[in-house]
Design a protein around this motif. Structure first.
Motif, mmCIF file in Angstrom:
data_model
loop_
_atom_site.group_PDB
_atom_site.id
_atom_site.type_symbol
_atom_site.label_atom_id
_atom_site.label_comp_id
_atom_site.label_asym_id
_atom_site.label_seq_id
_atom_site.Cartn_x
_atom_site.Cartn_y
_atom_site.Cartn_z
ATOM 1 N N ASP A 122 12.165 5.577 -14.839
ATOM 2 C CA ASP A 122 11.072 6.302 -15.492
ATOM 3 C C ASP A 122 9.709 5.668 -15.247
ATOM 4 O OD1 ASP A 122 12.722 8.271 -16.615
ATOM 5 O OD2 ASP A 122 13.284 6.917 -18.254
ATOM 6 N N ILE A 123 9.697 4.566 -14.483
ATOM 7 C CA ILE A 123 8.441 3.886 -14.144
ATOM 8 C C ILE A 123 8.315 3.840 -12.630
ATOM 9 C CG2 ILE A 123 7.122 1.733 -14.297
ATOM 10 C CD1 ILE A 123 8.693 1.099 -16.867
ATOM 11 N N VAL A 124 7.206 4.357 -12.116
ATOM 12 C CA VAL A 124 7.007 4.369 -10.665
ATOM 13 C C VAL A 124 5.782 3.542 -10.298
ATOM 14 C CG1 VAL A 124 8.118 6.597 -10.318
ATOM 15 C CG2 VAL A 124 5.655 6.512 -10.744
ATOM 16 N N PHE A 125 5.844 2.952 -9.121
ATOM 17 C CA PHE A 125 4.747 2.157 -8.584
ATOM 18 C C PHE A 125 4.117 2.925 -7.421
ATOM 19 C CE2 PHE A 125 6.972 -0.835 -11.046
ATOM 20 C CZ PHE A 125 6.176 -1.956 -11.252
ATOM 21 N N VAL A 126 2.807 3.020 -7.460
ATOM 22 C CA VAL A 126 2.069 3.656 -6.374
ATOM 23 C C VAL A 126 0.994 2.676 -5.925
ATOM 24 C CG1 VAL A 126 0.637 5.603 -5.652
ATOM 25 C CG2 VAL A 126 2.499 5.965 -7.296
ATOM 26 N N MET A 127 1.275 1.978 -4.842
ATOM 27 C CA MET A 127 0.319 1.032 -4.276
ATOM 28 C C MET A 127 -0.463 1.791 -3.207
ATOM 29 S SD MET A 127 0.927 -1.791 -5.947
ATOM 30 C CE MET A 127 0.154 -3.083 -4.962
ATOM 31 N N ALA A 128 -1.659 2.223 -3.553
ATOM 32 C CA ALA A 128 -2.442 3.115 -2.701
ATOM 33 C C ALA A 128 -3.444 2.330 -1.851
ATOM 34 C CB ALA A 128 -3.176 4.147 -3.555
ATOM 35 N N SER A 129 -3.187 2.279 -0.561
ATOM 36 C CA SER A 129 -4.052 1.542 0.366
ATOM 37 C C SER A 129 -5.320 2.327 0.687
ATOM 38 C CB SER A 129 -3.287 1.248 1.665
ATOM 39 O OG SER A 129 -4.177 0.810 2.676
ATOM 40 N N LEU A 130 -6.442 1.620 0.702
ATOM 41 C CA LEU A 130 -7.727 2.217 1.056
ATOM 42 C C LEU A 130 -8.129 1.891 2.491
ATOM 43 C CD1 LEU A 130 -9.696 1.447 -2.251
ATOM 44 C CD2 LEU A 130 -8.499 3.552 -1.615
ATOM 45 N N ASP A 131 -7.227 1.273 3.260
ATOM 46 C CA ASP A 131 -7.513 0.969 4.653
ATOM 47 C C ASP A 131 -7.696 2.263 5.446
ATOM 48 O OD1 ASP A 131 -7.156 -2.070 5.263
ATOM 49 O OD2 ASP A 131 -5.505 -1.592 3.915
ATOM 50 N N GLN A 132 -8.689 2.282 6.319
ATOM 51 C CA GLN A 132 -8.937 3.482 7.117
ATOM 52 C C GLN A 132 -7.781 3.785 8.058
ATOM 53 O OE1 GLN A 132 -12.755 3.039 9.038
ATOM 54 N NE2 GLN A 132 -13.874 3.688 7.203
ATOM 55 N N ASN A 133 -7.153 2.736 8.590
ATOM 56 C CA ASN A 133 -6.032 2.910 9.497
ATOM 57 C C ASN A 133 -4.724 2.614 8.749
ATOM 58 O OD1 ASN A 133 -4.138 2.949 11.526
ATOM 59 N ND2 ASN A 133 -5.218 1.533 12.878
ATOM 60 N N PRO A 134 -3.889 3.624 8.498
ATOM 61 C CA PRO A 134 -2.630 3.403 7.776
ATOM 62 C C PRO A 134 -1.726 2.361 8.440
ATOM 63 C CG PRO A 134 -3.105 5.750 7.938
ATOM 64 C CD PRO A 134 -4.099 5.043 8.817
#
Length: 202
Positions: A122-134
């Motif tokens: 019930d707990i999710v992690f979303v590590m969202a990268s802001l790097d221009q190149n994935p």
């Protein structure tokens, strides 16, 4: 009559100091040239995190009354398009980070430990990268052997606008932003784990 040895001694000390600064400059240039300077700074900052001085505020909502915006497009490390709305109804640990950000790198090991300890569907992690190149984020995560879910943020709603990276949000299952923490922090604490679990296990 005694000879004055101060001049040779000063010259020797100057040469020694010059050599030391030269080595420091050379190491710095090598680290900068190879891109590892960010990780070295991050390592030093991770030592600061061990002091426990940087704790997220879980006593009260930092953004009372603010609802999450799920209109955010993400791409997983394997290139799969994902919508943030897929995580509706769960407690979300949302962290905006980048490989060029030393504080982000500093807090990642303790986020990994938090992720390992939680193990809650019930707990999710979303590590969202802001790097221009994935690919940059993908290579970094692979090299560091982190296993938490990482995505590239293709779009970022205004509610998540911040002047500081990293910034972490906790979103409750009903879609309320219950915490925002700008800057690095130690999240793998008993208090914070209880805070996360309180929304899925009231």
């Amino acid at each position: 009559m005694n000879k004055d040895n101060s001049t040779p001694q000063k010259s020797s000390a100057f040469k020694k100091e010059l050599l030391q600064w030269g080595v420091i400059f050379l190491v710095g240039a090598i680290l900068y040239g190879t891109g590892y300077h960010t990780e070295v700074i991050g390592k030093l900052q991770s030592v600061v995190l061990y002091t426990g001085l940087f704790q997220p505020d879980v006593e009260e909502s930092v953004m009372p009354g603010n609802n999450a915006d799920f209109n955010m497009r993400l791409i997983s490390l394997d290139g799969t398009p994902t919508s943030f709305s897929d995580f509706k109804g769960k407690t979300i640990f949302l962290n905006f980070w980048a490989t060029w950000c030393p504080p982000c790198i500093a807090e990642m090991p303790n986020i990994q430990r938090l992720y390992d300890d939680i193990q809650d569907d019930d707990i999710v992690f979303v590590m969202a990268s802001l790097d221009q190149n994935p690919q940059t984020a993908k290579d970094f995560i692979k090299r560091k052997e982190f296993t938490f879910p990482v995505y590239s943020a293709i779009s970022k709603p205004r509610v998540y606008d911040t002047s500081m990276v990293p910034t972490t949000y906790v979103i409750s299952p009903d879609g309320t932003i219950v915490m925002k923490h700008a800057g690095m922090a130690t999240y793998n604490t008993a208090e914070f784990k209880a805070f996360l679990r309180s929304f899925s296990n009231p």
